[in-house]
Design a protein around this motif. Structure first.
Motif, PDB file in Angstrom:
ATOM      1  N   ASP A  23       0.873  -1.172   0.000  1.00  0.00           N
ATOM      2  CA  ASP A  23       0.000   0.000   0.000  1.00  0.00           C
ATOM      3  C   ASP A  23       0.909   1.220   0.000  1.00  0.00           C
ATOM      4  OD1 ASP A  23      -1.768   2.080   0.441  1.00  0.00           O
ATOM      5  OD2 ASP A  23      -2.840   1.043   2.047  1.00  0.00           O
ATOM      6  N   VAL A  24       1.011   1.894  -1.146  1.00  0.00           N
ATOM      7  CA  VAL A  24       1.965   2.992  -1.253  1.00  0.00           C
ATOM      8  C   VAL A  24       1.581   4.209  -0.427  1.00  0.00           C
ATOM      9  CG1 VAL A  24       2.822   2.262  -3.497  1.00  0.00           C
ATOM     10  CG2 VAL A  24       0.979   3.937  -3.374  1.00  0.00           C
ATOM     11  N   LEU A  25       0.345   4.279   0.057  1.00  0.00           N
ATOM     12  CA  LEU A  25      -0.033   5.404   0.905  1.00  0.00           C
ATOM     13  C   LEU A  25       0.760   5.421   2.207  1.00  0.00           C
ATOM     14  CD1 LEU A  25      -3.882   5.480   0.400  1.00  0.00           C
ATOM     15  CD2 LEU A  25      -2.176   7.059  -0.508  1.00  0.00           C
ATOM     16  N   SER A  26       1.293   4.273   2.585  1.00  0.00           N
ATOM     17  CA  SER A  26       2.083   4.200   3.817  1.00  0.00           C
ATOM     18  C   SER A  26       3.533   4.640   3.604  1.00  0.00           C
ATOM     19  CB  SER A  26       2.055   2.770   4.370  1.00  0.00           C
ATOM     20  OG  SER A  26       2.709   1.894   3.474  1.00  0.00           O
ATOM     21  N   LEU A  27       3.894   4.961   2.363  1.00  0.00           N
ATOM     22  CA  LEU A  27       5.270   5.352   2.042  1.00  0.00           C
ATOM     23  C   LEU A  27       5.362   6.841   1.726  1.00  0.00           C
ATOM     24  CD1 LEU A  27       6.142   2.472  -0.437  1.00  0.00           C
ATOM     25  CD2 LEU A  27       6.744   2.621   1.984  1.00  0.00           C
ATOM     26  N   PRO A  28       6.478   7.486   2.097  1.00  0.00           N
ATOM     27  CA  PRO A  28       6.678   8.876   1.662  1.00  0.00           C
ATOM     28  C   PRO A  28       6.727   8.942   0.140  1.00  0.00           C
ATOM     29  CG  PRO A  28       8.271   8.266   3.352  1.00  0.00           C
ATOM     30  CD  PRO A  28       7.554   7.016   2.954  1.00  0.00           C
ATOM     31  N   ARG A  29       6.165   9.960  -0.430  1.00  0.00           N
ATOM     32  CA  ARG A  29       6.066  10.105  -1.890  1.00  0.00           C
ATOM     33  C   ARG A  29       7.426   9.970  -2.589  1.00  0.00           C
ATOM     34  NH1 ARG A  29       1.759  13.201  -4.798  1.00  0.00           N
ATOM     35  NH2 ARG A  29       0.874  12.675  -2.821  1.00  0.00           N
ATOM     36  N   GLN A  30       8.483  10.494  -1.976  1.00  0.00           N
ATOM     37  CA  GLN A  30       9.802  10.495  -2.602  1.00  0.00           C
ATOM     38  C   GLN A  30      10.388   9.101  -2.787  1.00  0.00           C
ATOM     39  OE1 GLN A  30       8.868  12.012   0.145  1.00  0.00           O
ATOM     40  NE2 GLN A  30       9.428  14.163   0.158  1.00  0.00           N
ATOM     41  N   VAL A  31       9.951   8.129  -2.009  1.00  0.00           N
ATOM     42  CA  VAL A  31      10.544   6.790  -2.086  1.00  0.00           C
ATOM     43  C   VAL A  31       9.596   5.742  -2.674  1.00  0.00           C
ATOM     44  CG1 VAL A  31      12.106   7.262  -0.167  1.00  0.00           C
ATOM     45  CG2 VAL A  31       9.924   6.146   0.276  1.00  0.00           C
ATOM     46  N   ARG A  32       8.445   6.158  -3.146  1.00  0.00           N
ATOM     47  CA  ARG A  32       7.464   5.181  -3.629  1.00  0.00           C
ATOM     48  C   ARG A  32       7.979   4.365  -4.815  1.00  0.00           C
ATOM     49  NH1 ARG A  32       1.777   8.564  -3.005  1.00  0.00           N
ATOM     50  NH2 ARG A  32       1.808   8.538  -0.721  1.00  0.00           N
ATOM     51  N   HIS A  33       8.419   5.031  -5.886  1.00  0.00           N
ATOM     52  CA  HIS A  33       8.878   4.281  -7.059  1.00  0.00           C
ATOM     53  C   HIS A  33      10.068   3.389  -6.734  1.00  0.00           C
ATOM     54  CE1 HIS A  33       6.794   6.145 -10.773  1.00  0.00           C
ATOM     55  NE2 HIS A  33       6.011   6.242  -9.708  1.00  0.00           N
ATOM     56  N   THR A  48       3.863 -12.445  -7.440  1.00  0.00           N
ATOM     57  CA  THR A  48       3.023 -11.272  -7.691  1.00  0.00           C
ATOM     58  C   THR A  48       3.128 -10.257  -6.561  1.00  0.00           C
ATOM     59  OG1 THR A  48       1.079 -12.298  -6.670  1.00  0.00           O
ATOM     60  CG2 THR A  48       1.329 -12.567  -9.049  1.00  0.00           C
ATOM     61  N   LEU A  49       2.899  -9.020  -6.942  1.00  0.00           N
ATOM     62  CA  LEU A  49       2.835  -7.906  -6.008  1.00  0.00           C
ATOM     63  C   LEU A  49       1.521  -7.194  -6.266  1.00  0.00           C
ATOM     64  CD1 LEU A  49       4.223  -5.892  -3.981  1.00  0.00           C
ATOM     65  CD2 LEU A  49       4.991  -4.652  -6.014  1.00  0.00           C
ATOM     66  N   LEU A  50       0.680  -7.083  -5.247  1.00  0.00           N
ATOM     67  CA  LEU A  50      -0.559  -6.319  -5.360  1.00  0.00           C
ATOM     68  C   LEU A  50      -0.273  -4.924  -4.850  1.00  0.00           C
ATOM     69  CD1 LEU A  50      -3.582  -6.342  -6.081  1.00  0.00           C
ATOM     70  CD2 LEU A  50      -4.028  -6.827  -3.670  1.00  0.00           C
ATOM     71  N   LEU A  51      -0.329  -3.970  -5.751  1.00  0.00           N
ATOM     72  CA  LEU A  51      -0.025  -2.580  -5.447  1.00  0.00           C
ATOM     73  C   LEU A  51      -1.316  -1.827  -5.202  1.00  0.00           C
ATOM     74  CD1 LEU A  51       2.174  -0.340  -5.431  1.00  0.00           C
ATOM     75  CD2 LEU A  51       1.681  -0.055  -7.862  1.00  0.00           C
ATOM     76  N   LYS A  52      -1.417  -1.172  -4.048  1.00  0.00           N
ATOM     77  CA  LYS A  52      -2.572  -0.327  -3.727  1.00  0.00           C
ATOM     78  C   LYS A  52      -2.123   1.122  -3.820  1.00  0.00           C
ATOM     79  CE  LYS A  52      -4.751  -3.646  -0.634  1.00  0.00           C
ATOM     80  NZ  LYS A  52      -5.342  -3.834   0.704  1.00  0.00           N
ATOM     81  N   GLN A  84      -5.993  -0.753  -7.438  1.00  0.00           N
ATOM     82  CA  GLN A  84      -5.167  -1.906  -7.121  1.00  0.00           C
ATOM     83  C   GLN A  84      -4.705  -2.535  -8.419  1.00  0.00           C
ATOM     84  OE1 GLN A  84      -6.965  -4.687  -4.420  1.00  0.00           O
ATOM     85  NE2 GLN A  84      -7.667  -3.086  -3.033  1.00  0.00           N
ATOM     86  N   VAL A  85      -3.399  -2.762  -8.509  1.00  0.00           N
ATOM     87  CA  VAL A  85      -2.814  -3.346  -9.710  1.00  0.00           C
ATOM     88  C   VAL A  85      -1.966  -4.530  -9.279  1.00  0.00           C
ATOM     89  CG1 VAL A  85      -1.297  -2.945 -11.683  1.00  0.00           C
ATOM     90  CG2 VAL A  85      -2.798  -1.114 -10.872  1.00  0.00           C
ATOM     91  N   ARG A  86      -2.197  -5.670  -9.911  1.00  0.00           N
ATOM     92  CA  ARG A  86      -1.385  -6.866  -9.626  1.00  0.00           C
ATOM     93  C   ARG A  86      -0.281  -6.950 -10.670  1.00  0.00           C
ATOM     94  NH1 ARG A  86      -5.144 -10.468  -8.844  1.00  0.00           N
ATOM     95  NH2 ARG A  86      -4.891 -10.325  -6.598  1.00  0.00           N
ATOM     96  N   LEU A  87       0.961  -6.950 -10.217  1.00  0.00           N
ATOM     97  CA  LEU A  87       2.119  -7.075 -11.089  1.00  0.00           C
ATOM     98  C   LEU A  87       2.688  -8.482 -10.911  1.00  0.00           C
ATOM     99  CD1 LEU A  87       3.193  -3.684  -9.857  1.00  0.00           C
ATOM    100  CD2 LEU A  87       3.066  -4.111 -12.294  1.00  0.00           C
ATOM    101  N   ARG A  88       2.974  -9.150 -12.017  1.00  0.00           N
ATOM    102  CA  ARG A  88       3.473 -10.530 -11.982  1.00  0.00           C
ATOM    103  C   ARG A  88       4.798 -10.624 -12.731  1.00  0.00           C
ATOM    104  NH1 ARG A  88       0.839 -15.093 -10.969  1.00  0.00           N
ATOM    105  NH2 ARG A  88      -1.156 -14.061 -11.249  1.00  0.00           N
ATOM    106  N   ARG A  89       5.763 -11.300 -12.099  1.00  0.00           N
ATOM    107  CA  ARG A  89       7.053 -11.535 -12.752  1.00  0.00           C
ATOM    108  C   ARG A  89       6.916 -12.761 -13.646  1.00  0.00           C
ATOM    109  NH1 ARG A  89      13.193 -11.186 -11.445  1.00  0.00           N
ATOM    110  NH2 ARG A  89      12.510  -9.071 -11.263  1.00  0.00           N
ATOM    111  N   GLN A  90       7.168 -12.576 -14.940  1.00  0.00           N
ATOM    112  CA  GLN A  90       7.075 -13.668 -15.906  1.00  0.00           C
ATOM    113  C   GLN A  90       8.369 -14.477 -15.961  1.00  0.00           C
ATOM    114  OE1 GLN A  90       4.238 -14.490 -17.550  1.00  0.00           O
ATOM    115  NE2 GLN A  90       3.306 -12.915 -16.293  1.00  0.00           N
ATOM    116  N   SER A  91       9.499 -13.798 -15.880  1.00  0.00           N
ATOM    117  CA  SER A  91      10.783 -14.505 -15.953  1.00  0.00           C
ATOM    118  C   SER A  91      11.838 -13.752 -15.188  1.00  0.00           C
ATOM    119  CB  SER A  91      11.212 -14.667 -17.406  1.00  0.00           C
ATOM    120  OG  SER A  91      11.341 -13.411 -18.031  1.00  0.00           O
TER     121      SER A  91
END
Length: 91
Positions: A23-33, A48-52, A84-91
């Motif tokens: 949940d990126v709301l719990s992170l300071p904006r400068q370090v989110r990416h 997978t990573l579920l990003l909120k 909410q976006v689910r990111l999945r690592r393919q390889s």
């Protein structure tokens, strides 16, 4: 970051895996990416990573797509108050 158990559909002969939830709301904006990219780097193949997020993370998704093409994404919740976006690592 929290982890939840989930079913997955790959051919790895395992029926469950842990999905990381960030949940990126719990992170300071400068370090989110950097934090999200670091979490993606730590995913195993098929992980997978579920990003909120408070908005559709289009700039981040473009950045992830430009890495090496090893990630896919799926919009799970498309606003208007939360995305909410689910990111999945393919390889």
């Amino acid at each position: 970051m929290k982890r939840i158990r989930m079913e997955h559909e790959c051919k790895c002969n395992s029926s469950n895996t842990e999905e990381q939830v960030l949940d990126v709301l719990s992170l300071p904006r400068q370090v989110r990416h950097p934090a999200i990219l670091g979490a993606l780097e730590s995913l195993p193949t098929g992980g997978t990573l579920l990003l909120k997020a408070p908005h559709m993370p289009s700039p981040l998704l473009a950045e992830v797509e430009s890495l090496d093409g090893s990630f896919t994404h799926e919009v799970v919740v498309d606003g208007p108050d939360e995305w909410q976006v689910r990111l999945r690592r393919q390889s």
